[in-house]
Write a protein that holds these residues in place. Sequence first.
Motif: not given
Length: 186
Positions: A142-148
Amino acid sequence: LFVMVGIDFEPNHHEEVVTGVVMRRCRAINNAGNGFEFYMNRFDKTSEPTEALFEDCVAISNKFGFIYSAGQPTTKPDEPMNHGNIAVRRCRFSESRENGLVFWHRPFSKGTFTVVDTVLENNCVKYPERPDISITVSAHGVYETDTYVFENLTVIRPNPGKVISLVKRKKPYNGKPSRLMGEIKS
């Protein structure tokens, strides 16, 4: 296996820094390997986030047009990572033997990938059933997410099929979903 890549960023150690990269009007044509490649698999949670801009670049007839690969082997402990910010602006990726754009992360972590005013044209020559854009993440925790972010991205395909795929691999998915934002025209 020796792979010939047009332009390859491949640090050997986690403490090396790949930031402030600006590539303008570069051409990667007819390479046995990829057109433009970021291979950041030696980075870890202590590494500086990657910062790069590709602007007005062209990749024609390579394995992949553009690939970003980062993260630890699946055998290492789960650690959150910041992959940084990569921007692709006014570029053209065409006639790639495989996908035009590829993003591959282990683990599924923070980072922003922005593709603006770019054209993907007649890619997946060897595998026409593949999508032009492939995003593969391994969700370890549960980490920060990536963004595209895709703004005014045009995809021209000679055959009907998927334009984009998002695949989660390896360990069970426990994290937040990838954020896909913007507009893709096909």
